[in-house]
Design an enzyme around this catalytic site. Structure first.
Site, PDB file in Angstrom:
ATOM      1  N   TRP A   1       0.826  -1.211   0.000  1.00 46.85           N
ATOM      2  CA  TRP A   1       0.000   0.000   0.000  1.00 46.85           C
ATOM      3  C   TRP A   1       0.851   1.249   0.000  1.00 46.85           C
ATOM      4  O   TRP A   1       0.536   2.233  -0.683  1.00 46.85           O
ATOM      5  CB  TRP A   1      -0.972  -0.005   1.185  1.00 46.85           C
ATOM      6  CG  TRP A   1      -1.971  -1.111   1.091  1.00 46.85           C
ATOM      7  CD1 TRP A   1      -2.107  -2.169   1.950  1.00 46.85           C
ATOM      8  CD2 TRP A   1      -2.974  -1.301   0.072  1.00 46.85           C
ATOM      9  NE1 TRP A   1      -3.124  -2.990   1.516  1.00 46.85           N
ATOM     10  CE2 TRP A   1      -3.661  -2.488   0.385  1.00 46.85           C
ATOM     11  CE3 TRP A   1      -3.345  -0.580  -1.064  1.00 46.85           C
ATOM     12  CZ2 TRP A   1      -4.715  -2.978  -0.403  1.00 46.85           C
ATOM     13  CZ3 TRP A   1      -4.383  -1.061  -1.852  1.00 46.85           C
ATOM     14  CH2 TRP A   1      -5.054  -2.244  -1.515  1.00 46.85           C
TER      15      TRP A   1
ATOM     16  N   LYS B   1     -11.646  -1.841   7.113  1.00 45.91           N
ATOM     17  CA  LYS B   1     -10.774  -2.766   7.821  1.00 45.91           C
ATOM     18  C   LYS B   1     -11.223  -2.882   9.282  1.00 45.91           C
ATOM     19  O   LYS B   1     -11.550  -3.958   9.743  1.00 45.91           O
ATOM     20  CB  LYS B   1      -9.309  -2.305   7.756  1.00 45.91           C
ATOM     21  CG  LYS B   1      -8.805  -2.041   6.339  1.00 45.91           C
ATOM     22  CD  LYS B   1      -8.642  -3.330   5.528  1.00 45.91           C
ATOM     23  CE  LYS B   1      -8.617  -3.094   4.024  1.00 45.91           C
ATOM     24  NZ  LYS B   1      -7.444  -2.419   3.508  1.00 45.91           N
TER      25      LYS B   1
ATOM     26  N   ASP C   1      -1.245   6.556   6.468  1.00 41.74           N
ATOM     27  CA  ASP C   1      -2.363   5.673   6.122  1.00 41.74           C
ATOM     28  C   ASP C   1      -2.515   4.697   7.292  1.00 41.74           C
ATOM     29  O   ASP C   1      -1.626   3.892   7.558  1.00 41.74           O
ATOM     30  CB  ASP C   1      -2.003   4.921   4.825  1.00 41.74           C
ATOM     31  CG  ASP C   1      -3.035   3.864   4.434  1.00 41.74           C
ATOM     32  OD1 ASP C   1      -4.004   3.635   5.181  1.00 41.74           O
ATOM     33  OD2 ASP C   1      -2.853   3.248   3.353  1.00 41.74           O
TER      34      ASP C   1
HETATM   35  C1  LIG Z   1      -7.045  -1.868   2.246  1.00 44.19           C
HETATM   36  C2  LIG Z   1      -6.013  -0.835   2.311  1.00 44.19           C
HETATM   37  C3  LIG Z   1      -5.961   0.211   1.366  1.00 44.19           C
HETATM   38  C4  LIG Z   1      -6.908   0.297   0.181  1.00 44.19           C
HETATM   39  O1  LIG Z   1      -8.175   0.609   0.590  1.00 44.19           O
HETATM   40  P1  LIG Z   1      -9.340   0.903  -0.483  1.00 44.19           P
HETATM   41  O2  LIG Z   1     -10.405   1.483   0.374  1.00 44.19           O
HETATM   42  O3  LIG Z   1      -9.693  -0.405  -1.089  1.00 44.19           O
HETATM   43  O4  LIG Z   1      -8.814   1.849  -1.479  1.00 44.19           O
HETATM   44  C5  LIG Z   1      -4.992   1.171   1.515  1.00 44.19           C
HETATM   45  N1  LIG Z   1      -4.118   1.126   2.530  1.00 44.19           N
HETATM   46  C6  LIG Z   1      -4.133   0.145   3.453  1.00 44.19           C
HETATM   47  C7  LIG Z   1      -3.152   0.145   4.563  1.00 44.19           C
HETATM   48  C8  LIG Z   1      -5.082  -0.869   3.366  1.00 44.19           C
HETATM   49  O5  LIG Z   1      -5.089  -1.845   4.283  1.00 44.19           O
END
Ligand SMILES: *Cc1c(COP(=O)(O)O)cnc(C)c1O
Length: 360
Positions: free
Chosen positions: A101, A195, A171
């Site tokens: 990511w 998540k 993030d």
């Molecule tokens: C799942 C995830 C993403 C992507 O998320 P989307 O909502 O599908 O764009 C980005 N960063 C991390 C750390 C993730 O676990």
């Protein structure tokens, strides 16, 4: 009705009391005669829902007054572009690449300016967090970017990087609300909610007010400008209203559980059960360096692909689902977010012990 133990990395398990409330309110939300899905986002009822959701999140995370909370669409991935478009005043940013990511965010940012990879753990398949205490931070960097919990590889920053005064952008998709954080250390904290918080299709962005400006890169769409959403209280256009409502319920659930200190205690307790077993097991082993282990995502392998597949299959039949590792890593991964009860982890470990005996 029978529920499984869902170890998916996302979309993921939600708290059962929340799911029950959603079901109860589906046909008639608090006397409105309609579901929140059918409601105008301009109605007083919905305004109350979004206001309470924001306030509860502020309470949970102790968000300072000089930060805005935005409920946006496009998922976490849209932020990979939105961040450089809004923050790159000098056209320079530093990225720490600790997984898929972070790498995607790093690659996307290259469309918008000069992007430096100042640290990486790719040399050992992202199985650790590099030492970020004294990095070569670019003097003109507009921000330093991290992915705080690496969902796929199961690593987590235990201390934040020393950004030498530069704005930190993180993030936190897969560790959102898993433990207390000091929001004031970040310029932006953001995460997709699917998540650890709610249904898919929304990202929450917590952003310091001085980073919200009209001075964005030329050509930045209105919808990708933080100021648009900040000025409109996340109601510039129709938001993901039902998702905001569900997230609001999860915030209230977290408060009723004792807040983020208590979630941290529970998450540490749950993760310890699994890691302790992996450390002593003769069949299974964790893939991450112990100091970098995530409390949320726990990857493990047997070392034999066929045995891994057999385990995933038998686990599924026994009611432990979504344990297959990410396609880029193989093996298994158990995601044990806030809503996974301790009993679920204990039952998984008991099942793993049995599997180990049977396959010795
Ligand atoms: C799942 C995830 C993403 C992507 O998320 P989307 O909502 O599908 O764009 C980005 N960063 C991390 C750390 C993730 O676990």
């Amino acid at each position: 009705m029978s529920r499984v133990y869902n170890f998916s990395a996302g979309p993921a398990v939600l708290p059962e009391p929340v799911l029950k409330e959603l079901a109860e309110e589906m046909m008639d939300y608090q006397g409105c005669g309609m579901s929140v899905m059918e409601m105008s986002h301009r109605s007083p009822e919905f305004q109350k829902i979004i206001d309470e959701a924001e306030q509860d999140l502020r309470d949970l995370m102790n968000i300072p007054d000089n930060y805005k909370v935005l409920f946006l669409q496009g998922g976490a991935s849209q932020q990979f572009a939105m961040i450089p478009m809004n923050l790159m005043k000098n056209g320079v940013a530093d990225y720490i690449v600790t997984g898929q990511w972070a790498k995607k965010a790093y690659q996307e940012a290259q469309k918008y300016g000069k992007v430096n990879k100042i640290a990486s753990s790719e040399d050992k398949t992202f199985s650790y967090i590099p030492d970020c205490s004294d990095l070569d931070i670019s003097p003109d960097a507009d921000y330093v970017y991290i992915c705080e919990n690496n969902t796929i590889y199961g690593t987590k920053f235990k201390t934040l990087p020393n950004t030498k005064g530069k704005t930190l952008v993180a993030d936190v998709s897969s560790c959102f609300l898993s433990e207390p954080v000091d929001v004031s250390k970040y310029g932006i904290i953001y995460g997709g909610v699917q998540k650890n918080i709610g249904p898919a299709g929304m990202v929450i962005v917590i952003i310091r007010e001085d980073l919200i400006t009209e001075d964005v890169l030329p050509g930045t769409p209105t919808m990708l400008t933080y100021k648009t959403h900040a000025d409109a209280g996340s109601l510039y256009n129709t938001p993901n209203a039902y998702c905001i409502y569900v997230c609001g319920k999860v915030f209230k659930w977290l408060k009723s559980m004792g807040g983020l200190e208590e979630m941290k205690r529970r998450n540490e307790e749950k993760a310890k059960i699994l890691y302790d077993f992996l450390d002593e097991s003769k069949l299974f082993k964790g893939t991450v360096e112990p100091e970098s282990r995530s409390l949320m995502n726990v990857p493990f392998v047997t070392g034999d692909k066929e045995l891994d597949a057999k385990f995933v299959k038998e686990a599924k039949a026994a009611g432990f689902v979504n344990l297959k590792g990410h396609r880029t890593v193989g093996g298994m991964r158990a995601s044990i977010y806030n809503a996974m009860p301790k009993e679920g982890v204990e039952a998984l470990v008991a099942f793993m012990k049995k599997f180990e005996e049977e396959n010795a």
